[in-house]
Structures are given as structure tokens and as C-alpha cells.
Design an enzyme around this catalytic site. Structure first.
Site, PDB file in Angstrom:
ATOM      1  N   GLU A  65     -60.637  15.841  62.871  1.00  0.00           N
ATOM      2  CA  GLU A  65     -61.783  15.646  63.764  1.00  0.00           C
ATOM      3  C   GLU A  65     -63.102  15.965  63.060  1.00  0.00           C
ATOM      4  O   GLU A  65     -64.108  15.272  63.234  1.00  0.00           O
ATOM      5  CB  GLU A  65     -61.653  16.532  65.005  1.00  0.00           C
ATOM      6  CG  GLU A  65     -60.345  16.345  65.769  1.00  0.00           C
ATOM      7  CD  GLU A  65     -59.274  17.341  65.358  1.00  0.00           C
ATOM      8  OE1 GLU A  65     -58.687  17.953  66.256  1.00  0.00           O
ATOM      9  OE2 GLU A  65     -59.046  17.493  64.136  1.00  0.00           O
ATOM     10  N   CYS A  88     -57.684  21.813  67.940  1.00  0.00           N
ATOM     11  CA  CYS A  88     -57.466  23.253  68.018  1.00  0.00           C
ATOM     12  C   CYS A  88     -58.632  23.922  68.739  1.00  0.00           C
ATOM     13  O   CYS A  88     -59.763  23.440  68.720  1.00  0.00           O
ATOM     14  CB  CYS A  88     -57.300  23.842  66.625  1.00  0.00           C
ATOM     15  SG  CYS A  88     -58.760  23.709  65.568  1.00  0.00           S
ATOM     16  N   ALA A 167     -25.680  11.456  47.582  1.00  0.00           N
ATOM     17  CA  ALA A 167     -25.365  10.184  46.922  1.00  0.00           C
ATOM     18  C   ALA A 167     -23.859  10.098  46.794  1.00  0.00           C
ATOM     19  O   ALA A 167     -23.213  11.038  46.327  1.00  0.00           O
ATOM     20  CB  ALA A 167     -26.025  10.125  45.546  1.00  0.00           C
ATOM     21  N   SER A 181     -20.941  13.715  38.340  1.00  0.00           N
ATOM     22  CA  SER A 181     -21.670  12.899  39.311  1.00  0.00           C
ATOM     23  C   SER A 181     -22.884  12.201  38.701  1.00  0.00           C
ATOM     24  O   SER A 181     -23.718  11.672  39.428  1.00  0.00           O
ATOM     25  CB  SER A 181     -22.121  13.773  40.483  1.00  0.00           C
ATOM     26  OG  SER A 181     -22.985  14.801  40.036  1.00  0.00           O
ATOM     27  N   THR A 209     -23.932  23.837  42.174  1.00  0.00           N
ATOM     28  CA  THR A 209     -24.749  22.733  41.659  1.00  0.00           C
ATOM     29  C   THR A 209     -25.498  23.170  40.407  1.00  0.00           C
ATOM     30  O   THR A 209     -25.599  22.424  39.426  1.00  0.00           O
ATOM     31  CB  THR A 209     -25.736  22.255  42.740  1.00  0.00           C
ATOM     32  OG1 THR A 209     -25.000  21.731  43.851  1.00  0.00           O
ATOM     33  CG2 THR A 209     -26.656  21.168  42.199  1.00  0.00           C
ATOM     34  N   GLU A 307     -29.927  19.364  48.695  1.00  0.00           N
ATOM     35  CA  GLU A 307     -29.247  18.524  47.726  1.00  0.00           C
ATOM     36  C   GLU A 307     -27.970  19.199  47.234  1.00  0.00           C
ATOM     37  O   GLU A 307     -27.489  18.934  46.138  1.00  0.00           O
ATOM     38  CB  GLU A 307     -30.173  18.214  46.546  1.00  0.00           C
ATOM     39  CG  GLU A 307     -31.408  17.414  46.927  1.00  0.00           C
ATOM     40  CD  GLU A 307     -32.138  16.865  45.725  1.00  0.00           C
ATOM     41  OE1 GLU A 307     -31.517  16.135  44.924  1.00  0.00           O
ATOM     42  OE2 GLU A 307     -33.340  17.164  45.580  1.00  0.00           O
ATOM     43  N   GLY A 309     -23.902  20.616  47.380  1.00  0.00           N
ATOM     44  CA  GLY A 309     -22.609  19.954  47.420  1.00  0.00           C
ATOM     45  C   GLY A 309     -21.979  20.007  48.797  1.00  0.00           C
ATOM     46  O   GLY A 309     -22.598  20.421  49.778  1.00  0.00           O
ATOM     47  N   PRO A 310     -20.699  19.588  48.887  1.00  0.00           N
ATOM     48  CA  PRO A 310     -20.043  19.486  50.194  1.00  0.00           C
ATOM     49  C   PRO A 310     -19.906  20.810  50.928  1.00  0.00           C
ATOM     50  O   PRO A 310     -19.884  20.824  52.155  1.00  0.00           O
ATOM     51  CB  PRO A 310     -18.675  18.892  49.850  1.00  0.00           C
ATOM     52  CG  PRO A 310     -18.487  19.139  48.387  1.00  0.00           C
ATOM     53  CD  PRO A 310     -19.844  19.110  47.797  1.00  0.00           C
TER      54      PRO A 310
END
Length: 381
Positions: A65, A88, A167, A181, A209, A307, A309-310
Site C-alpha cells: 500500500e 495492517c 523423484a 539415485s 540422505t 527432500e 528419503g522414505p
């Protein structure tokens, strides 16, 4: 006291929709830069013409604004201000916008969404209405809410927005049975992932990772580090990642989330490498992710890109902590009973309780397909 006119009951005028869409487009230009503040855009309109425009660029900078009113100058007197979020009304990093709007002589204000903060919600518009300014609210409200999904969750729940990125191959594997990977997806997909990182306050992975891939987890463009980098968060309940890991060599902030069972010597070694080591609660012998996310939010980290892993992805889904899922699917097949899949754990028993995605979008990157959506969790089995 003047009555605040809420015109949402009737369809907004075509001009209101047009100019509000301009304000929303301006607000979107602040993506990735305004945290922990929302993205906001504004235009000042007089005699059907935009005479001032602005957007919130980064936390601590002038609000949208203010930018728009400054550009309009004295011509703002008697004009209409379109703004994507309620102005605000209190002092924060900057003075209240309501004072500037009143002082500029704005005659009418059109607002898309009300401030979701319960402490401020509606107060700004009440102040402007009492000052005699004509108030219209709710124009393109749904679009405004979508623009600030991250901020809205952060400010109302005290938890960061969680985007899980993965991925995988066409047969659903995140890596081969040996854990390899690199690389499942093509260069174009990986370049887009860097842009995704740049839109988040932090990138989160598990220690496996780091131990397996030794990633930088930085934002890089054309091989060079971007000026603004997200924090890197490593979930490591016993501080096993080595002090010589690549993430400590880039200068960007690293947070290691550990537990009370981590050896003090290991934690101290990581701290000497510049890491912020934080101790969080345990859950089933692992880092309690909900407790970690609350601590990150208190550090004004409003969005986290996962990001990991499982194991971490599974824990987040089991805890219903995922807000958005982005999956890149490469036209490759790996196979293997021991090759990791996206989500493990016990899994569901009945298809009616499967987690579905809403607002799904698709993109192509070479031969890869990216699917994005927002998880809709069913009743627990």
C-alpha cells in the site's frame, strides 16, 4: 460511526475484479522473499486508470500500500486503493498502513482477503471505515487465499507450510536397491527443484540422505549459488553426520535437529562447523517431527521443503503434516523388492481411506512428468 459496507453478497463490479487481479499479480512477485510476511500487491486507481502500484518485496521493506500511494503522490486524494490483503493497523517492522491510507486521502478501498491473524483480523478495515473511507471486501478472495497459503497456515497454526518433493521412477522407486539415485530425473527437472528451494525458507532431509549423497542442498542457477539461500535442516537423532559434510562448506545456515541421546562430543563438533544444533522431543526413538516443525516456526521459518528419503516422508504423512506434494516421475524402471518406495510404514487397509490430492497440476520437463497437489487426509483406520 460510518458503517463498513461489505459488498460480497452481490457480484463485484467488473472493474473491481480487473484491478484486483492486477494487485494479486503484483503480490505474486514477492514469492520467496517476504517470509515471514505475506505476499501483498496494491494499485491506486483514479478515473479508471492505475496511478500507483506496489508490492511487498521483503520483510522490513515498505508494504504494498505504501509503495502504491508513494507512486500516486498527491493524486491519491479521492482515489480507490485495491489491495490483496487487509492493511495492517499496528506497528511492526514498519508503521501501520491504515495511517498512511487515511493521510493520503484515499476515498475507497477494495480488499481481497482479511488478515488471517486473529489479533488483527478486521481491525484495519474497521479503522478505515470509521475514518469515512468506503470499504469493499472479498473481491477475488479465493485467489488471494491461494496466493498466501503458506502465510495463512503459519500465522494461524504456528506451524510451517510443508512441501514434500520426491523423484521416482515409473515403477515408484526412489533409488535402486543399493541406494543409488543419481540421477532419476533430467536436468530440467533438477533445475526446477532449485527454483522450488528458492521459494522456501528451509530444506529438510534426514541424516541418511547426507551420509549417502553428501548433498549441498543449496539453490544454484547456472552452476552458481543464488544470493538468497534457504536454511538446511538435517534430522539426526544421534548427530552422526560428519563435520566434513558438504552442507557445512557453503556458508548457508545449517540446523541439525537431534535428541537428548546424541553424544555431547558429536553435537559440539557439528556446532564448531557452524551448525545450530537443536534438541527436540523423541517419538518412537526418532526426532519428533511435529515438535521440530514448531521450533522451526518459532525461528520464523514459515515454509519447509522436504527432500528426505522414505522414512521422513512416511513419518510426515503418518503425522498428517504434509501440505503439498510434488512428485517428479521419470520414464525409467528399476524394479527390486528392496528398492525404496515413496511411502513405507504400515500403510492403509481400505482404499476409501487413501490420501487423495486436490487442485492437481501437471508439468513436463523433457521426458519427466511433475505432479503437484494438496493431500486430503481421510479418517484414520
Amino acid at each position: 460511526m460510518p458503517h463498513m459496507r461489505n459488498k460480497t453478497a452481490a457480484p463485484p463490479r467488473e472493474a473491481d475484479i480487473y484491478f484486483m487481479s492486477k494487485a494479486l499479480a503484483l503480490g505474486a512477485k514477492g514469492e520467496g522473499s517476504t517470509s515471514p510476511n505475506p505476499m501483498v500487491g496494491a494499485v491506486v486507481v483514479k478515473h479508471g486508470r492505475i496511478i500507483g502500484a506496489g508490492y511487498h518485496r521483503y520483510a522490513g521493506s515498505a508494504h504494498a500500500e505504501i509503495e502504491a500511494i508513494r507512486e500516486a503522490g498527491s493524486s491519491a486524494q479521492g482515489a480507490t486503493l485495491y489491495v490483496s490483503l487487509e492493511p495492517c493497523s499496528t506497528f511492526g517492522r514498519t508503521p501501520p498502513c491504515t495511517d498512511a491510507i487515511i493521510g493520503a486521502g484515499i476515498a475507497r478501498i477494495v480488499v481481497a482477503a482479511i488478515d488471517p491473524n486473529p489479533r488483527h483480523s478486521g481491525k484495519g478495515l474497521s479503522i478505515l471505515s470509521r475514518a469515512g473511507i468506503d470499504v469493499t471486501r472479498g473481491v477475488l478472495e479465493r485467489e488471494a487465499a491461494a496466493l498466501n497459503r503458506v502465510f495463512n497456515k503459519f500465522i494461524t497454526t504456528g506451524m510451517p507450510w510443508i512441501t514434500v518433493k520426491a523423484a521416482m521412477t515409473l515403477d515408484g522407486r526412489l533409488a535402486t536397491r543399493s541406494g543409488d539415485s543419481k540421477w532419476i530425473t533430467c536436468e530440467n527437472s533438477r533445475a526446477y527443484v532449485h527454483r522450488m528451494r528458492g521459494r522456501h525458507d528451509a530444506v529438510l532431509v534426514g541424516r541418511n540422505t547426507v551420509l549417502r549423497d553428501d548433498p549441498l542442498l543449496t539453490v544454484r542457477r547456472n552452476g552458481r549459488a543464488a544470493p538468497k539461500q534457504p536454511r538446511r535442516v538435517v534430522v539426526d537423532e544421534t548427530c552422526e553426520i560428519p563435520p566434513g559434510a558438504a552442507i557445512f562448506k557453503t556458508g548457508a545456515g545449517v540446523i541439525v535437529a537431534t535428541t537428548a541421546k546424541a553424544p555431547a562430543g558429536r553435537a559440539a563438533a557439528l556446532a564448531r562447523r557452524g551448525a545450530e544444533v537443536i534438541t527436540v522431543k523423541e517419538k518412537n526413538g526418532q526426532v519428533n517431527l511435529r515438535d521440530l516443525l514448531r521450533k522451526l516456526a518459532r525461528a520464523e521459518i514459515s515454509s519447509v521443503m522436504v527432500e528426505g528419503g522414505p522414512q521422513i516422508i512416511t513419518s510426515l504423512f503418518e503425522g498428517r503434516l504434509v501440505d503439498k506434494l510434488t512428485v517428479f516421475i521419470a520414464p525409467k524402471l528399476i524394479g527390486g523388492d528392496n528398492a525404496p518406495a515413496l511411502i513405507g510404514g504400515k500403510g492403509i487397509q481400505l482404499m476409501k481411506n487413501a490420501v487423495s490430492l486436490s487442485d492437481i497440476t501437471f508439468k513436463r520437463f523433457g521426458g519427466d512428468i511433475m505432479i503437484e497437489g494438496y493431500p486430503q487426509f481421510r479418517e484414520k483406520e
